[in-house]
Design an enzyme around this catalytic site. Structure first.
Site, PDB file in Angstrom:
ATOM      1  N   ASN A   1       0.840  -1.131   0.017  1.00 36.33           N
ATOM      2  CA  ASN A   1      -0.004  -0.090  -0.054  1.00 36.33           C
ATOM      3  C   ASN A   1       0.784   1.294   0.186  1.00 36.33           C
ATOM      4  O   ASN A   1       0.559   2.179  -0.693  1.00 36.33           O
ATOM      5  CB  ASN A   1      -1.015   0.010   1.238  1.00 36.33           C
ATOM      6  N   CYS A   2       1.789   1.500   0.758  1.00 37.83           N
ATOM      7  CA  CYS A   2       2.812   2.332   0.910  1.00 37.83           C
ATOM      8  C   CYS A   2       3.440   2.615  -0.270  1.00 37.83           C
ATOM      9  O   CYS A   2       4.243   4.016  -0.415  1.00 37.83           O
ATOM     10  CB  CYS A   2       3.565   2.435   2.096  1.00 37.83           C
TER      11      CYS A   2
ATOM     12  N   THR B   1     -13.893  -7.786  19.639  1.00 38.98           N
ATOM     13  CA  THR B   1     -15.258  -6.890  19.493  1.00 38.98           C
ATOM     14  C   THR B   1     -16.225  -7.244  20.751  1.00 38.98           C
ATOM     15  O   THR B   1     -15.987  -7.928  21.370  1.00 38.98           O
ATOM     16  CB  THR B   1     -15.972  -7.098  18.051  1.00 38.98           C
TER      17      THR B   1
ATOM     18  N   TYR C   1     -13.320 -10.838  15.867  1.00 39.50           N
ATOM     19  CA  TYR C   1     -12.009 -10.065  16.325  1.00 39.50           C
ATOM     20  C   TYR C   1     -11.951  -9.023  15.174  1.00 39.50           C
ATOM     21  O   TYR C   1     -12.498  -8.960  14.238  1.00 39.50           O
ATOM     22  CB  TYR C   1     -10.802 -10.828  16.198  1.00 39.50           C
ATOM     23  N   ALA C   2     -11.092  -7.830  15.592  1.00 36.25           N
ATOM     24  CA  ALA C   2     -11.160  -6.860  14.480  1.00 36.25           C
ATOM     25  C   ALA C   2      -9.651  -6.264  14.613  1.00 36.25           C
ATOM     26  O   ALA C   2      -9.283  -6.010  15.859  1.00 36.25           O
ATOM     27  CB  ALA C   2     -12.123  -5.759  14.497  1.00 36.25           C
TER      28      ALA C   2
ATOM     29  N   ASP D   1      -6.909  -0.765  10.068  1.00 34.79           N
ATOM     30  CA  ASP D   1      -7.474   0.663   9.913  1.00 34.79           C
ATOM     31  C   ASP D   1      -8.688   0.942  10.359  1.00 34.79           C
ATOM     32  O   ASP D   1      -9.383   2.020  10.393  1.00 34.79           O
ATOM     33  CB  ASP D   1      -7.220   0.991   8.282  1.00 34.79           C
TER      34      ASP D   1
ATOM     35  N   TYR E   1      28.663   5.087  16.402  1.00 33.25           N
ATOM     36  CA  TYR E   1      29.246   6.498  15.987  1.00 33.25           C
ATOM     37  C   TYR E   1      30.638   6.059  15.069  1.00 33.25           C
ATOM     38  O   TYR E   1      31.446   5.334  15.281  1.00 33.25           O
ATOM     39  CB  TYR E   1      29.804   7.291  17.012  1.00 33.25           C
TER      40      TYR E   1
END
Length: 557
Positions: A41-42, A269, A275-276, A279, A422
């Site tokens: 998606n991204c 839920t 369950y959920a 997004d 570093y």
């Protein structure tokens, strides 16, 4: 055990894969209304911009490969239109039929859908108006560019996706205008950190319209609230998303005020065996404890793993989200984690802030760049509440360290103790994250007494304002009303300074101002040092002047 999973992108596919790894005998059905599952998606804006050149690269798994590896019954083109938790059934629509499927356990991961505002002209011009949420959207934008060769594009909404697609449209040679209804771009950050982003946007040749709403879409133009007509051969809507949960309206599954699915810490839920995740659900914010929507891939994948574990008899909780995000915009990187100042003010929660400007790596090694870091912390103990960074190289490393500080309740003292890698090409012996910790401690212990950009107009008329940079820096640009006394000359010129007055100091980034503060305070003066220094001030002035110029040009036009 028969498990039906609704939604086949990050959360749903992740749940199915984890569940299969833990239970070889479960019957798993994965229902996805679109033709693709488990896609990147991204990465969609970068396909439009031809950074990703092969369509197949966007698909992490195909339905066939997913079934082959995990023996999951993947059904694309299958849209769930209702759920009956009492009968433990889901009603499914395909192109050919409507049918019912039973389940023992149900997992809801329907994702979110783009918000399309009720703006005049959208329906009439829908052939050249796009959203960018799934693979098909990216194909549609790409194909339109190839076929129509648009010269101009208006992007409505300046969040992460809006700015990413604006960059990629520019890379295709299209003149882009970005329109944002708020006072600044990138809602997760504060205005004072957005000025540098605004300047980068304009510097790349993109037209930026802030505090402007789209009132209508006309023939090859977008009309703004003040009547301005913005040229737009095509329009991309990127004003946000909302949970895709309308199919649950009459299910009895509890929904929140945004239509999101309400779940407990175990992603359960209000209905048994349902369950959920992802997004479509609200979760606890790790800092303020409030229910929030954070539509990001990383939390969705974590939630999928937890749901699968709970389906197989474990009892794992999801501890919450904090909205850690990062975006590339040409050479600029914008990153955020935890709370922002605007939200803390709205909550009435006490906080303090510091701005630090640090080099991405050792100053003597070539190719470095400056990153602006805003860190928010609790006044009583220095616990880190949130951070924002705008810079170029090395931003990703630093925001991840600060994200850990937010999640695990670390204070400025832990930031100081971080032992970080570093070498001159990568960092400094005092890493920017260490530096933020040192500055916060100095503020907490009243060694560094800061003031901020918003305080400049309120400085008393009888106060002394001193810029302690070198004369050539001062001559190149300074804050009006500030006199120049370089820090290296300060001890010798104490006689020129009325130590009985309030003294407001500035330098380029805040460090030399702090050194001057130490000198003057030990000679009895009362001082304040500008957090972020002239570097931050300069970005604000540049942004404000550009907005004035743009406003004047529109009036003359």
């Amino acid at each position: 055990m028969k498990v039906v999973i609704v939604g086949g992108v990050a959360g749903g596919a992740g749940t199915a894969a984890r569940l299969r790894r833990k239970d070889e005998h479960a019957e798993i059905i994965l229902l996805e209304k679109g033709p693709h599952i488990s896609y990147a998606n991204c990465g969609l804006p970068y396909y439009v911009g031809k950074v990703i050149q092969e369509k197949e690269k966007l698909q992490l798994q195909t339905p066939q490969s997913f079934h082959s590896r995990f023996q999951v019954d993947v059904r694309t083109g299958h849209q769930v239109i209702s759920v009956d938790p009492q009968r433990k059934t889901v009603l499914i629509r395909t192109d050919a039929k409507v049918y019912e499927e039973t389940y023992d356990k149900l997992v809801l991961s329907p994702g979110a859908e783009p918000v399309v505002p009720p703006v005049a002209g959208i329906r009439e011009n829908q052939s050249r108006i796009f959203t960018l949420r799934n693979v098909e959207d990216s194909y549609a934008i790409y194909d339109y560019i190839e076929a129509k060769h648009p010269e101009t594009c208006a992007v409505i909404g300046a969040g992460f996706i809006g700015l990413e697609i604006a960059e990629n449209m520019m890379e295709r040679g299209i003149q882009v205008s970005v329109i944002e209804g708020a006072a600044h771009v990138m809602p997760p950050i504060d205005l004072d950190m957005a000025h540098r982003v605004h300047n980068e946007i304009r510097g790349r040749g993109i037209r930026l319209y802030l505090n402007q709403m789209c009132q209508a879409v006309g023939n090859r133009e977008v009309i703004l609230g003040d009547g301005t007509a913005v040229k737009a051969d095509m329009v991309i809507l990127s004003i946000g998303v909302r949970p895709a949960t309308r199919f649950l309206k009459d299910s009895g599954i509890a929904l929140g005020k945004w239509g999101e699915i309400l779940v407990n810490d175990y992603m359960e839920t209000s209905c048994q065996d349902v369950y959920a995740l992802g997004d479509a659900v609200s979760v606890r914010h790790i800092v303020n404890g409030e229910l929030v929507l954070i539509p990001l891939a990383s939390p969705a994948n974590k939630q999928g793993r937890i749901v699968a574990d709970n389906l197989t008899g474990e009892r794992k909780a999801y501890r919450g989200s904090q909205g850690t995000s990062i975006m590339k915009f040409f050479d600029l990187t914008v990153a955020v984690t935890g709370e922002k100042e605007e939200s803390l003010k709205a909550q009435g929660r006490p906080y303090r802030k510091v701005f630090t400007v640090s080099a991405s790596h050792a100053g003597y090694y070539p190719g470095g760049s400056q990153m602006y870091i805003k860190t928010l912390f609790q006044p009583e103990d220095g616990r880190i509440l949130g951070a924002q960074i705008v810079g170029r190289d090395g931003v990703d490393k630093r925001i991840d360290l600060l994200a850990n500080a937010v999640r695990f309740g670390q204070t400025c003292y832990e930031l100081q103790e971080e032992e970080l890698s570093y070498a001159p090409p990568f960092s400094s012996a005092k890493d920017p994250v260490n530096m933020a910790g040192y500055v916060i401690e100095n503020v907490l212990k009243d060694r560094m007494k800061p003031y901020y950009l918003e305080d400049i107009p309120k400085i008393p008329e009888d106060a002394l304002c001193i810029d302690v940079r070198k004369p050539e820096e001062y001559e190149a640009g300074h804050i009006p009303g500030y006199v120049n006394i370089p820090v290296d000359e300060l001890r010798q010129r104490l006689g020129e300074i009325d130590l009985s007055k309030n003294i407001y100091l500035t330098c380029q980034i805040g460090l030399r101002g702090y050194l001057a503060q130490c000198i003057l305070e030990q000679h009895g003066a009362n001082t304040k040092n500008l957090s972020g220094g002239y570097a931050l001030y300069e970005e604000v002035i540049k942004d404000q002047q550009a907005m004035l110029d743009e406003g004047g040009n529109r009036q003359r036009g």
